[in-house]
Design a protein around this motif. Structure first.
Motif, PDB file in Angstrom:
ATOM      1  N   ILE A  85      -6.013   0.476   0.862  1.00 38.18           N
ATOM      2  CA  ILE A  85      -6.074   1.757   0.446  1.00 38.18           C
ATOM      3  C   ILE A  85      -4.653   1.771  -0.520  1.00 38.18           C
ATOM      4  CG2 ILE A  85      -5.647   4.329   0.692  1.00 38.18           C
ATOM      5  CD1 ILE A  85      -7.297   3.898   3.151  1.00 38.18           C
ATOM      6  N   ASN A  86      -5.140   2.278  -1.921  1.00 38.14           N
ATOM      7  CA  ASN A  86      -3.702   2.645  -2.706  1.00 38.14           C
ATOM      8  C   ASN A  86      -2.821   1.345  -2.905  1.00 38.14           C
ATOM      9  OD1 ASN A  86      -4.480   5.124  -3.226  1.00 38.14           O
ATOM     10  ND2 ASN A  86      -3.044   6.271  -2.005  1.00 38.14           N
TER      11      ASN A  86
ATOM     12  N   GLU B 293       0.990  -1.400   0.128  1.00 40.66           N
ATOM     13  CA  GLU B 293       0.097   0.001   0.169  1.00 40.66           C
ATOM     14  C   GLU B 293       0.843   1.269  -0.098  1.00 40.66           C
ATOM     15  OE1 GLU B 293      -3.699  -0.101   2.364  1.00 40.66           O
ATOM     16  OE2 GLU B 293      -2.934  -2.117   2.993  1.00 40.66           O
ATOM     17  N   LEU B 294       0.447   2.137  -0.905  1.00 37.90           N
ATOM     18  CA  LEU B 294       1.346   3.454  -1.038  1.00 37.90           C
ATOM     19  C   LEU B 294       0.694   4.758  -0.097  1.00 37.90           C
ATOM     20  CD1 LEU B 294       1.976   3.243  -4.860  1.00 37.90           C
ATOM     21  CD2 LEU B 294       3.493   2.436  -3.130  1.00 37.90           C
ATOM     22  N   SER B 295       1.585   5.376   0.257  1.00 39.30           N
ATOM     23  CA  SER B 295       1.063   6.555   0.854  1.00 39.30           C
ATOM     24  C   SER B 295       0.338   7.408   0.126  1.00 39.30           C
ATOM     25  CB  SER B 295       2.214   7.392   1.478  1.00 39.30           C
ATOM     26  OG  SER B 295       1.720   8.749   2.266  1.00 39.30           O
ATOM     27  N   PRO B 296      -0.934   8.174   0.370  1.00 43.68           N
ATOM     28  CA  PRO B 296      -1.729   8.925  -0.475  1.00 43.68           C
ATOM     29  C   PRO B 296      -0.870  10.248  -0.976  1.00 43.68           C
ATOM     30  CG  PRO B 296      -2.865   8.431   1.396  1.00 43.68           C
ATOM     31  CD  PRO B 296      -1.636   7.845   1.727  1.00 43.68           C
ATOM     32  N   GLU B 297       0.279  10.676  -0.055  1.00 41.97           N
ATOM     33  CA  GLU B 297       1.181  11.764  -0.680  1.00 41.97           C
ATOM     34  C   GLU B 297       1.744  11.551  -1.823  1.00 41.97           C
ATOM     35  OE1 GLU B 297       1.069  10.281   2.413  1.00 41.97           O
ATOM     36  OE2 GLU B 297       1.257  11.988   3.926  1.00 41.97           O
ATOM     37  N   THR B 298       2.144  10.160  -2.124  1.00 41.83           N
ATOM     38  CA  THR B 298       2.976   9.811  -3.314  1.00 41.83           C
ATOM     39  C   THR B 298       2.060   9.377  -4.538  1.00 41.83           C
ATOM     40  OG1 THR B 298       3.058   7.450  -2.507  1.00 41.83           O
ATOM     41  CG2 THR B 298       4.605   9.108  -1.724  1.00 41.83           C
ATOM     42  N   CYS B 299       0.844   9.569  -4.358  1.00 40.93           N
ATOM     43  CA  CYS B 299      -0.133   9.062  -5.468  1.00 40.93           C
ATOM     44  C   CYS B 299      -0.981  10.017  -6.042  1.00 40.93           C
ATOM     45  CB  CYS B 299      -1.161   8.081  -4.680  1.00 40.93           C
ATOM     46  SG  CYS B 299      -0.204   6.736  -4.072  1.00 40.93           S
TER      47      CYS B 299
ATOM     48  N   GLY C  74      -2.417  12.788  -5.077  1.00 43.91           N
ATOM     49  CA  GLY C  74      -3.681  13.125  -4.532  1.00 43.91           C
ATOM     50  C   GLY C  74      -4.728  12.410  -4.621  1.00 43.91           C
ATOM     51  N   LEU C  75      -4.452  10.929  -4.860  1.00 45.01           N
ATOM     52  CA  LEU C  75      -5.550  10.073  -4.732  1.00 45.01           C
ATOM     53  C   LEU C  75      -5.472   9.117  -3.765  1.00 45.01           C
ATOM     54  CD1 LEU C  75      -5.736   9.442  -8.796  1.00 45.01           C
ATOM     55  CD2 LEU C  75      -7.089  11.087  -7.662  1.00 45.01           C
ATOM     56  N   ALA C  76      -6.532   8.649  -3.474  1.00 43.51           N
ATOM     57  CA  ALA C  76      -6.655   7.400  -2.673  1.00 43.51           C
ATOM     58  C   ALA C  76      -7.747   6.612  -3.214  1.00 43.51           C
ATOM     59  CB  ALA C  76      -7.253   7.899  -1.331  1.00 43.51           C
ATOM     60  N   ILE C  77      -7.247   5.277  -3.565  1.00 41.83           N
ATOM     61  CA  ILE C  77      -7.986   4.484  -4.183  1.00 41.83           C
ATOM     62  C   ILE C  77      -8.278   3.178  -3.178  1.00 41.83           C
ATOM     63  CG2 ILE C  77      -7.972   2.855  -5.987  1.00 41.83           C
ATOM     64  CD1 ILE C  77      -6.154   4.494  -7.834  1.00 41.83           C
ATOM     65  N   VAL C  78      -9.573   3.424  -2.854  1.00 44.81           N
ATOM     66  CA  VAL C  78     -10.158   2.160  -1.665  1.00 44.81           C
ATOM     67  C   VAL C  78     -10.821   1.059  -2.347  1.00 44.81           C
ATOM     68  CG1 VAL C  78     -11.737   2.055   0.359  1.00 44.81           C
ATOM     69  CG2 VAL C  78     -10.348   4.171  -0.223  1.00 44.81           C
ATOM     70  N   VAL C  79     -10.330  -0.187  -2.029  1.00 46.51           N
ATOM     71  CA  VAL C  79     -10.863  -1.535  -2.155  1.00 46.51           C
ATOM     72  C   VAL C  79     -11.479  -1.920  -0.857  1.00 46.51           C
ATOM     73  CG1 VAL C  79     -10.540  -3.630  -3.361  1.00 46.51           C
ATOM     74  CG2 VAL C  79      -8.928  -1.731  -4.212  1.00 46.51           C
ATOM     75  N   LEU C  80     -12.769  -2.479  -1.160  1.00 48.24           N
ATOM     76  CA  LEU C  80     -13.285  -3.072   0.030  1.00 48.24           C
ATOM     77  C   LEU C  80     -12.961  -4.458  -0.199  1.00 48.24           C
ATOM     78  CD1 LEU C  80     -17.274  -1.799  -0.568  1.00 48.24           C
ATOM     79  CD2 LEU C  80     -15.203  -0.810   0.724  1.00 48.24           C
ATOM     80  N   GLN C  81     -12.432  -5.107   1.156  1.00 51.56           N
ATOM     81  CA  GLN C  81     -12.230  -6.241   1.326  1.00 51.56           C
ATOM     82  C   GLN C  81     -13.026  -7.186   1.763  1.00 51.56           C
ATOM     83  OE1 GLN C  81      -8.718  -7.240   0.277  1.00 51.56           O
ATOM     84  NE2 GLN C  81      -9.164  -5.188  -0.530  1.00 51.56           N
TER      85      GLN C  81
ATOM     86  N   VAL D  11     -14.645  -0.481  -5.950  1.00 46.21           N
ATOM     87  CA  VAL D  11     -13.288   0.173  -5.877  1.00 46.21           C
ATOM     88  C   VAL D  11     -13.963   1.538  -5.874  1.00 46.21           C
ATOM     89  CG1 VAL D  11     -11.547   1.061  -7.181  1.00 46.21           C
ATOM     90  CG2 VAL D  11     -12.030  -1.493  -7.047  1.00 46.21           C
ATOM     91  N   PHE D  12     -13.234   2.603  -5.265  1.00 51.81           N
ATOM     92  CA  PHE D  12     -13.823   4.024  -4.787  1.00 51.81           C
ATOM     93  C   PHE D  12     -12.491   4.744  -4.943  1.00 51.81           C
ATOM     94  CE2 PHE D  12     -16.665   1.782  -2.683  1.00 51.81           C
ATOM     95  CZ  PHE D  12     -18.275   1.820  -3.145  1.00 51.81           C
ATOM     96  N   VAL D  13     -12.451   5.918  -6.127  1.00 47.50           N
ATOM     97  CA  VAL D  13     -11.533   6.525  -6.376  1.00 47.50           C
ATOM     98  C   VAL D  13     -11.664   8.053  -5.821  1.00 47.50           C
ATOM     99  CG1 VAL D  13     -10.028   7.609  -7.986  1.00 47.50           C
ATOM    100  CG2 VAL D  13     -10.898   5.497  -8.396  1.00 47.50           C
ATOM    101  N   LEU D  14     -10.629   8.328  -4.778  1.00 49.25           N
ATOM    102  CA  LEU D  14     -11.116   9.638  -3.944  1.00 49.25           C
ATOM    103  C   LEU D  14     -10.003  10.528  -4.480  1.00 49.25           C
ATOM    104  CD1 LEU D  14     -11.887   8.048  -0.385  1.00 49.25           C
ATOM    105  CD2 LEU D  14     -13.382   8.330  -2.297  1.00 49.25           C
ATOM    106  N   HIS D  15     -10.456  11.950  -4.528  1.00 56.40           N
ATOM    107  CA  HIS D  15      -9.472  12.935  -4.409  1.00 56.40           C
ATOM    108  C   HIS D  15      -9.334  13.542  -3.348  1.00 56.40           C
ATOM    109  CE1 HIS D  15      -7.949  16.794  -5.329  1.00 56.40           C
ATOM    110  NE2 HIS D  15      -7.111  16.219  -6.391  1.00 56.40           N
TER     111      HIS D  15
END
Length: 638
Positions: free
Chosen positions: A619-620, A473-479, A481-488, A563-567
């Motif tokens: 996330i990410n 999982e990557l930090s949102p700061e390096t992506c 400005g995106l947070a891609i959330v996957v429901l497990q 999957v939800f792509v958040l800004h």
């Protein structure tokens, strides 16, 4: 405090003997023996249980056994026969009442030829005679598998386990032993001289703890690995009236429910479905912190993996796509609608996939072999199969599916769950809570599922790294400005009924999900796109168990894999909130909690809470960037 006892039972039956598990048209058999998933011949524990209950009811007056005692040991019987007042009275007992006794399947241990029974193709032929003509009745020829020659003694070995105090265990064992000796025959075709019971012997002993590996219990988080000895039935979807399909993932709520019932039986709380809390004095006296914080302990869903793996798999995101003519799997979470339409190669989403084998392997899943078992209820007076009481249940075996040429070497699987303790202010209390939890489960916790499948467990420290770089999982700061959330796991994100009533047409799910993410991130993130599916669940629970509504009211769950792509609009605030949601699960939205009573905890009013494993997210994942379809070699159109 109670102790788990096991009554080891050895039964000797005189052949001919058949314990039918259905027919096999390919071998010309109408009835053949039940076989376990490992190939051993067995008699269902439910059959022994039914015969023993019947025997003790006949001995009720001579032995002075109270009727309530039989119900306590075997659970209430349910009957559709209105003339049977006794059974209908039992049927009115709370549906949560379960048998205190747990019966294992009884394995044939002698003669040893049973292991080579596949090569023994002897048959018995039975025919029904027409009472008027004295000749064979049409369509009444039955061919039965005959493994054991007539007159051969057949030995069955199994056990009956129960919780009780030491002073009571001996009397319970004596009662069960007398009932077993009263049984005259077992298996099918008893009226034709099959399955005569000649001997029944029992031995009572304290059950040894079957869990392996001790654990210090100093951590807030740890994993539990379950290895099952029995076939497993979890949850279940009724595809038809008399067919129940098992789930392959064990819900965290099922694990906590199993643990709750175990704690009540261990500590002597009655009824054994009593909530674990400070008001449960029997459990609270033995495990004060565990009782106080039990409802706050988060138990994730248990995912199946190969026996050698140490990490849970990742749910396949709905943004994953395949391309015709290409064996690889790509991801389109980063593509907007216009970019997606321009993609060559006709991307295909999961709903159109013909096979998931490659995806399951890639994301770390190992699914169990699935078998069907058919059961029927026997009429109390006629001793025949009761009408409209034939059921088929789908079970999960603790093995991987059979491979061609590998019938004798079955690969096992296990299930892994994550346990997260609530954060306590005192470090001493935090350590003591974990210690009480570990101590408790090592005192005989070994049954789970609708049919009480027996398991062994081991406790492990959580694995910090993903098993493949795709799923780091990557930090949102390096992506960007995106947070891609996957429901497990499945998640309750909106109230479907209110949404439908407020909309003049089909509800706009984009608006509903956008409102949810705005609420749970406190306005720090904005949803820009999503890939999701929904399903109904828990309608009868909302009406009956939780009494949330006066009528059937199904919850609408967003399925695992969505999957939800958040800004990210407010970085510092968003990173903190997202990290908390990742660690503790997505909270329930306000349009659901507004129905709740403030006098009860959330889990008492809705089963789909984070503490029961729902709302787990990742996330990410690196996957979204490494397998981004925009960055892959172009596949020519076919």
């Amino acid at each position: 405090m109670n102790t788990l006892h096991e009554l080891q039972v050895e039964l000797t039956i005189r052949a001919p003997f058949i314990s039918g598990g259905g027919g096999d048209g390919t071998r010309g058999l109408n009835k053949l023996f039940i076989r376990q998933s490992d190939g051993r011949i067995a008699v269902n524990g439910s059959h022994i249980k039914g015969k023993l209950r019947e025997a003790l009811k006949e001995l009720q007056k001579p032995l002075g056994i109270p009727k309530d005692k039989i119900i306590e040991l075997f659970g209430p019987e349910k009957s559709t026969d209105k003339s049977s007042d006794e059974q209908n009275q039992e049927a009115r007992i709370d549906y949560r009442t379960k048998s205190r006794l747990r019966f294992s399947d009884f394995i044939i241990t002698s003669p040893s030829m049973q292991v080579d029974c596949s090569a023994n193709q002897k048959r018995l032929t039975k025919v029904r005679i027409n009472s008027i003509t004295g000749s064979s009745k049409e369509k009444a020829l039955q061919i039965v598998e005959n493994i054991f020659d007539s007159g051969t003694p057949v030995t069955l070995l199994g056990n009956i386990s129960f919780f009780s105090e030491l002073s009571e265990a001996a009397s319970t064992a004596e009662t069960l032993s007398k009932g077993l000796k009263w049984i005259t025959a077992l298996g099918g075709s008893k009226g034709s001289g099959f399955g005569r019971l000649e001997r029944a012997s029992t031995t009572l002993r304290n059950s040894a703890h079957i869990s392996s590996q001790t654990y210090s219990g100093h951590h807030k988080k740890f994993n539990i690995h379950f290895e099952f000895f029995d076939d497993l039935l979890i949850g279940g979807i009724k595809k038809a009236t008399y067919f129940v399909e098992s789930e392959t993932v064990i819900p965290g709520g099922a694990i906590k429910g199993s643990l709750s019932r175990f704690l009540n039986r261990l500590c002597g709380t009655s009824p054994d479905w009593t909530a674990i809390g400070t008001n449960n004095s029997a459990v609270s006296d033995q495990f004060p912190l565990l009782a106080k914080y039990f409802s706050k302990i988060r138990c994730s869903h248990a995912f199946p993996v190969a026996i050698e793996r140490e990490r849970r798999p990742v749910t396949i995101p709905f943004s994953a796509v395949s391309v015709k003519g290409d064996k690889d799997i790509y991801d389109v979470a980063l593509l907007d609608q216009e970019s997606f339409i321009r993609q060559p190669g006709h991307p295909s989403f999961q709903i159109n996939w013909k096979s998931f084998d490659k995806a399951y392997r890639l994301f770390g899943w190992t699914l169990p072999e699935i078998i069907n078992k058919t059961r029927t209820k026997i009429h109390e007076k006629s001793k025949r199969a009761q009408e409209e009481s034939l059921y088929t249940f789908q079970y999960l075996t603790p093995f991987q599916p059979r491979e061609s040429g590998q019938e004798e070497c079955r690969k096992k699987i296990k299930w892994i769950t994550n346990i997260t303790m609530p954060t306590l202010e005192s470090a001493d209390h935090q350590q003591q809570l974990a210690k009480e939890f570990i101590d408790a489960i090592h005192q005989g916790w070994q049954y789970l599922g609708k049919r009480d499948a027996r398991f062994n467990f081991s406790v492990h420290e959580p694995e910090p790294k993903a098993y493949h770089e795709y799923f780091e999982e990557l930090s949102p700061e390096t992506c960007e400005g995106l947070a891609i959330v996957v429901l497990q796991t499945d998640t309750l994100m909106f109230d479907g009924k209110s949404l439908a009533e407020n909309a003049m047409h089909f509800p706009d799910l984009h608006v509903a999900y956008k409102q949810f993410w705005d609420e749970v991130t406190d306005g720090s993130c904005e949803m820009i796109r999503f890939f999701a599916r929904q399903k109904f669940a828990g309608g009868y629970q909302a009406k009956n168990s939780y009494q949330l509504h006066e009528h059937y009211y199904p919850f609408v769950l967003t399925e695992a894999g969505s999957v939800f792509v958040l800004h990210i609009d407010i970085p510092e605030k968003a990173v903190s909130i997202l990290q908390n949601l990742r660690n503790n699960g997505l909270t329930l939205p306000s349009d659901i909690t507004k129905w709740f009573s403030p006098d009860k905890e959330q889990w008492q009013q809705c089963p789909f809470v984070p503490e029961n494993g729902y709302g787990e997210i990742r996330i990410n994942l690196k996957w979204h960037w490494l397998r981004d379809m925009n960055n892959q070699p172009e596949t020519p159109r076919s």
